[in-house]
Write a protein that holds these residues in place. Structure first.
Motif, PDB file in Angstrom:
ATOM      1  N   ARG A 158       5.818   1.553   1.217  1.00  0.00           N
ATOM      2  CA  ARG A 158       4.771   2.407   1.614  1.00  0.00           C
ATOM      3  C   ARG A 158       3.243   1.688   1.608  1.00  0.00           C
ATOM      4  N   LEU A 159       3.025   1.028   0.449  1.00  0.00           N
ATOM      5  CA  LEU A 159       1.927   0.351   0.257  1.00  0.00           C
ATOM      6  C   LEU A 159       1.605  -0.639   1.336  1.00  0.00           C
ATOM      7  N   LEU A 160       2.530  -1.316   1.437  1.00  0.00           N
ATOM      8  CA  LEU A 160       2.895  -2.620   2.478  1.00  0.00           C
ATOM      9  C   LEU A 160       2.501  -2.133   3.828  1.00  0.00           C
ATOM     10  N   SER A 161       3.007  -0.968   4.087  1.00  0.00           N
ATOM     11  CA  SER A 161       2.991  -0.367   5.471  1.00  0.00           C
ATOM     12  C   SER A 161       1.540   0.008   5.613  1.00  0.00           C
ATOM     13  N   HIS A 162       0.784   0.518   4.763  1.00  0.00           N
ATOM     14  CA  HIS A 162      -0.328   1.128   4.757  1.00  0.00           C
ATOM     15  C   HIS A 162      -1.571  -0.102   4.887  1.00  0.00           C
ATOM     16  N   LEU A 163      -1.190  -1.008   3.871  1.00  0.00           N
ATOM     17  CA  LEU A 163      -2.066  -2.211   4.413  1.00  0.00           C
ATOM     18  C   LEU A 163      -2.019  -2.918   5.658  1.00  0.00           C
ATOM     19  N   ASP A 164      -0.757  -2.713   5.986  1.00  0.00           N
ATOM     20  CA  ASP A 164      -0.373  -3.211   7.498  1.00  0.00           C
ATOM     21  C   ASP A 164      -1.249  -2.465   8.571  1.00  0.00           C
ATOM     22  N   ASN A 165      -1.182  -1.431   8.415  1.00  0.00           N
ATOM     23  CA  ASN A 165      -1.950  -0.311   9.403  1.00  0.00           C
ATOM     24  C   ASN A 165      -3.404  -0.375   9.139  1.00  0.00           C
ATOM     25  N   HIS A 166      -3.816  -1.098   8.356  1.00  0.00           N
ATOM     26  CA  HIS A 166      -5.177  -1.033   7.978  1.00  0.00           C
ATOM     27  C   HIS A 166      -5.848  -2.593   7.809  1.00  0.00           C
ATOM     28  N   LYS A 167      -5.245  -3.464   8.874  1.00  0.00           N
ATOM     29  CA  LYS A 167      -5.756  -4.815   8.739  1.00  0.00           C
ATOM     30  C   LYS A 167      -7.386  -5.123   8.592  1.00  0.00           C
ATOM     31  N   GLU A 168      -8.183  -4.068   9.046  1.00  0.00           N
ATOM     32  CA  GLU A 168      -9.463  -4.039   9.096  1.00  0.00           C
ATOM     33  C   GLU A 168     -10.236  -4.006   7.546  1.00  0.00           C
ATOM     34  N   VAL A 169      -9.168  -3.703   6.595  1.00  0.00           N
ATOM     35  CA  VAL A 169      -9.549  -3.848   5.367  1.00  0.00           C
ATOM     36  C   VAL A 169      -9.454  -5.149   4.841  1.00  0.00           C
ATOM     37  N   GLN A 170     -10.532  -6.062   4.458  1.00  0.00           N
ATOM     38  CA  GLN A 170     -10.158  -7.218   4.166  1.00  0.00           C
ATOM     39  C   GLN A 170      -9.815  -7.677   2.810  1.00  0.00           C
ATOM     40  N   ASN A 171      -9.255  -8.771   2.482  1.00  0.00           N
ATOM     41  CA  ASN A 171      -8.886  -8.668   0.967  1.00  0.00           C
ATOM     42  C   ASN A 171      -9.998  -8.983   0.250  1.00  0.00           C
ATOM     43  N   ILE A 172     -11.297  -9.357   0.490  1.00  0.00           N
ATOM     44  CA  ILE A 172     -12.446  -9.368  -0.211  1.00  0.00           C
ATOM     45  C   ILE A 172     -12.579  -7.964  -0.622  1.00  0.00           C
ATOM     46  N   ASP A 173     -12.629  -6.962   0.493  1.00  0.00           N
ATOM     47  CA  ASP A 173     -12.809  -5.519   0.078  1.00  0.00           C
ATOM     48  C   ASP A 173     -12.330  -4.927  -0.976  1.00  0.00           C
ATOM     49  N   LEU A 174     -10.784  -5.376  -0.796  1.00  0.00           N
ATOM     50  CA  LEU A 174      -9.849  -5.123  -1.939  1.00  0.00           C
ATOM     51  C   LEU A 174     -10.250  -5.540  -3.077  1.00  0.00           C
ATOM     52  N   MET A 175     -10.550  -6.630  -3.517  1.00  0.00           N
ATOM     53  CA  MET A 175     -11.011  -7.208  -4.369  1.00  0.00           C
ATOM     54  C   MET A 175     -12.163  -6.607  -5.114  1.00  0.00           C
TER      55      MET A 175
END
Length: 101
Positions: free
Chosen positions: A16-33
């Protein structure tokens, strides 16, 4: 709760986490970091490490494909944006704060 059920729930939560991230590709890795101190690449590294701890060989590219749902190079070309000066400054501040703890 028995161990098998717990494992199944944890696996479903990860999917579900992977699906959520996949549905929110606008969230960049740097934002997550900046916000959470982990990103999609971290998830891939953790996946690879857990596989290795169980005697399974999963290389980094394979793990990233599981996390990104496609090859990293393909995802990066389609969705990764160049980090803004503000993102880079926030990331650097986060790294410095971690180093001083």
């Amino acid at each position: 709760m028995d161990k098998q059920t717990q494992t199944e729930i944890e696996a479903a939560t990860f999917r579900r986490l992977l699906s959520h991230l996949d549905n929110h590709k606008e969230v960049q890795n740097i934002d997550l970091m900046i916000l959470a101190d982990f990103c999609r690449n971290c998830l891939a590294k953790w996946y690879m490490a857990e596989a290795a701890s169980r005697g399974e060989e999963v290389n980094y590219d394979q793990a990233r494909e599981i996390v990104y749902g496609e090859s990293y190079d393909s995802w990066k070309t389609k969705y990764q944006q160049k980090a803004t000066p503000e993102q880079l400054a926030a990331f650097e501040a986060r790294q410095q704060a971690k180093a001083s703890q």
